[in-house]
Design a protein around this motif. Structure first.
Motif, short mmCIF file in Angstrom:
data_model
loop_
_atom_site.label_atom_id
_atom_site.label_comp_id
_atom_site.label_asym_id
_atom_site.label_seq_id
_atom_site.Cartn_x
_atom_site.Cartn_y
_atom_site.Cartn_z
N THR A 1 -11.03 -48.19 -54.66
CA THR A 1 -11.43 -48.71 -55.96
C THR A 1 -12.49 -49.76 -55.72
OG1 THR A 1 -9.23 -48.34 -56.79
CG2 THR A 1 -10.59 -49.86 -58.05
N VAL A 2 -13.63 -49.60 -56.37
CA VAL A 2 -14.72 -50.56 -56.16
C VAL A 2 -15.14 -51.16 -57.50
CG1 VAL A 2 -15.57 -49.36 -54.11
CG2 VAL A 2 -16.52 -48.77 -56.33
N SER A 3 -15.71 -52.34 -57.42
CA SER A 3 -16.15 -53.02 -58.64
C SER A 3 -17.45 -53.78 -58.35
CB SER A 3 -15.04 -53.98 -59.05
OG SER A 3 -14.95 -54.07 -60.42
N PRO A 4 -18.47 -53.07 -57.88
CA PRO A 4 -19.68 -53.78 -57.47
C PRO A 4 -20.53 -54.20 -58.66
CG PRO A 4 -20.02 -51.44 -57.25
CD PRO A 4 -18.61 -51.61 -57.73
N LEU A 5 -21.59 -54.90 -58.37
CA LEU A 5 -22.55 -55.27 -59.40
C LEU A 5 -23.25 -54.00 -59.92
CD1 LEU A 5 -24.14 -57.60 -60.75
CD2 LEU A 5 -25.67 -57.57 -58.76
N ILE A 6 -23.67 -53.15 -58.99
CA ILE A 6 -24.35 -51.91 -59.38
C ILE A 6 -23.71 -50.72 -58.67
CG2 ILE A 6 -26.56 -50.67 -59.48
CD1 ILE A 6 -27.97 -53.36 -59.16
N TYR A 7 -23.41 -49.68 -59.44
CA TYR A 7 -22.86 -48.45 -58.86
C TYR A 7 -23.79 -47.29 -59.20
CZ TYR A 7 -19.52 -44.87 -57.49
OH TYR A 7 -18.90 -43.82 -56.85
N PHE A 8 -24.34 -46.66 -58.17
CA PHE A 8 -25.16 -45.47 -58.37
C PHE A 8 -24.27 -44.24 -58.23
CE2 PHE A 8 -28.47 -48.44 -57.06
CZ PHE A 8 -29.59 -48.04 -57.78
N ALA A 9 -24.23 -43.39 -59.25
CA ALA A 9 -23.49 -42.12 -59.16
C ALA A 9 -24.54 -41.01 -59.12
CB ALA A 9 -22.58 -41.95 -60.36
N ILE A 10 -24.76 -40.45 -57.95
CA ILE A 10 -25.88 -39.52 -57.75
C ILE A 10 -25.34 -38.11 -57.52
CG2 ILE A 10 -27.87 -39.02 -56.28
CD1 ILE A 10 -27.99 -42.09 -55.71
N GLY A 11 -25.60 -37.23 -58.46
CA GLY A 11 -25.08 -35.86 -58.34
C GLY A 11 -23.57 -35.82 -58.41
N ILE A 12 -23.01 -36.73 -59.19
CA ILE A 12 -21.55 -36.81 -59.37
C ILE A 12 -21.26 -36.50 -60.84
CG2 ILE A 12 -19.60 -38.44 -59.48
CD1 ILE A 12 -20.73 -39.81 -57.01
N SER A 13 -20.32 -35.59 -61.09
CA SER A 13 -20.09 -35.16 -62.48
C SER A 13 -19.39 -36.23 -63.32
CB SER A 13 -19.27 -33.87 -62.51
OG SER A 13 -18.04 -34.06 -61.84
#
Ligand SMILES: Cc1cc2nc3c(=O)[nH]c(=O)nc-3n(C[C@H](O)[C@H](O)[C@H](O)COP(=O)(O)OP(=O)(O)OC[C@H]3O[C@@H](n4cnc5c(N)ncnc54)[C@H](O)[C@@H]3O)c2cc1C
Length: 309
Positions: free
Chosen positions: A245-257
């Motif tokens: 489980t992550v809670s970063p400032l920025i999360y890139f979801a790349i090619g994730i549905s």
């Protein structure tokens, strides 16, 4: 009232995320003590620091020593950051002292605790009506990191008073210089949409390198389960219900549905940027910024733009 904060260490340093437990403790008391293995540096943050000198950090032994400090000091709150390592210690400790344990707390407001439940689909706000010892774990990065105290806390050194019921046969260190997902300010995660292991590593690592260079923040590589199952990367990078489980400032979801099990591990990120060729992909429902298009075009362009090209 006294609180005891457990400082987690990694490679002979205090883990940044565990410092935020101090900030959480201040909600209950200013009498904050610390417990750590081997390092004295945490004395900058607490009035009194218990240092357990031990070669092997067995969770049952650490929990046993913490239980003795709780008894001697009449501690009421024991505070952890909910990492895998700390959760193990919390479980042992709860058994030893018959305390009340709650993990993954995200906020504390007006005497109410807040945490996500049902795979992070809803927030629960709750009170604790328990007179005994409360063992509370906060979600990594949910609270800010405290300032150092101006005084140095008293240091009390301990030796393990019992041996572990676990016997280690062999430890094989992993060769990795990568930032731990739960410590990262930016997580760049890739999914099946990247097409191949080669593409996943090439496109994402180039983006990570430029983000590190331009921001000076901690940037980590994440993955969906589809990618881990395909063997493109190991499970330690998986984000989600059965990953981290992550809670970063920025999360890139790349090619994730954006399957619900993936969202369970990242939906509390501050800013979510989704890149997907399907404009109806569920990830866009929770994204703050969305780019519809082919990752093979968008990611190299984004990397180039960030480089200043
Ligand atoms: C009990 C259980 C636990 C689970 N735990 C987890 C977990 O912890 N973490 C997790 O991630 N999953 C978990 N899953 C699996 C989850 O349900 C999904 O199957 C998984 O997250 C899908 O991964 P994905 O998004 O990479 O793949 P897909 O769902 O196949 O999505 C790929 C996406 O890429 C897009 N795409 C394809 N090609 C391109 C392109 N060229 N450019 C741009 N976009 C493109 C597609 O439009 C699609 O949206 C769990 C499932 C179960 C049942």
């Amino acid at each position: 009232m006294k609180a005891l904060v457990y400082f987690e260490t990694l490679n002979n340093e205090i883990r940044d995320v565990s410092l935020s437990a101090i900030e959480f403790a201040k909600n209950f008391t200013n009498e904050i003590y610390g417990f750590i293995t081997n390092l004295e540096s945490a004395k900058k943050y607490v009035k009194k620091l218990y240092v357990l000198e031990t070669e092997n950090e067995f969770p049952d032994v650490i929990a046993h020593e913490i239980s003795k400090v709780i008894e001697n000091e009449k501690i009421e709150y024991v505070l952890f950051v909910s990492t895998n390592k700390s959760k193990e210690i919390m479980s042992y400790l709860t058994g030893i002292i018959n305390g009340l344990m709650i993990e993954d707390i995200e906020a504390y407001e007006s005497n109410y605790f807040i945490k996500s439940i049902y795979s992070n689909k809803v927030y629960a706000q709750f009170k604790i009506n328990y007179e005994g010892i409360k063992i509370l774990g906060i979600k990594p990065k949910s609270f800010k990191t405290p300032n150092e105290l101006e005084i140095e806390g008293e240091v009390i050194k301990l030796k393990p008073s019992k041996s572990s019921s676990i016997e280690i046969i062999e430890i094989r260190p992993k060769e990795t210089k990568e930032v731990d997902l739960t410590e990262a300010d930016i997580v760049v995660s890739g999914g099946r949409g990247l097409g191949s292991a080669e593409n996943y590593h090439k496109l994402l690592r180039e983006l990570i390198d430029v983000l590190k260079e331009k921001t000076n923040l901690k940037v980590a590589l994440g993955a969906s389960q589809a990618v881990v199952d395909a063997g493109w990367i190991d499970h330690s990078h998986q984000v989600g219900q059965t990953g981290k489980t992550v809670s970063p400032l920025i999360y890139f979801a790349i090619g994730i549905s954006g399957a619900i099990q993936h969202l369970a591990g990242m939906r509390t990120s501050k800013y979510i940027i989704a890149i997907n060729k399907d404009n109806e992909a569920p990830i866009f429902k929770i994204a703050d910024y969305g780019l519809v298009g082919d990752v093979n075009t968008i990611i190299p362009e984004l990397t180039q733009k960030l480089k200043g090209g």
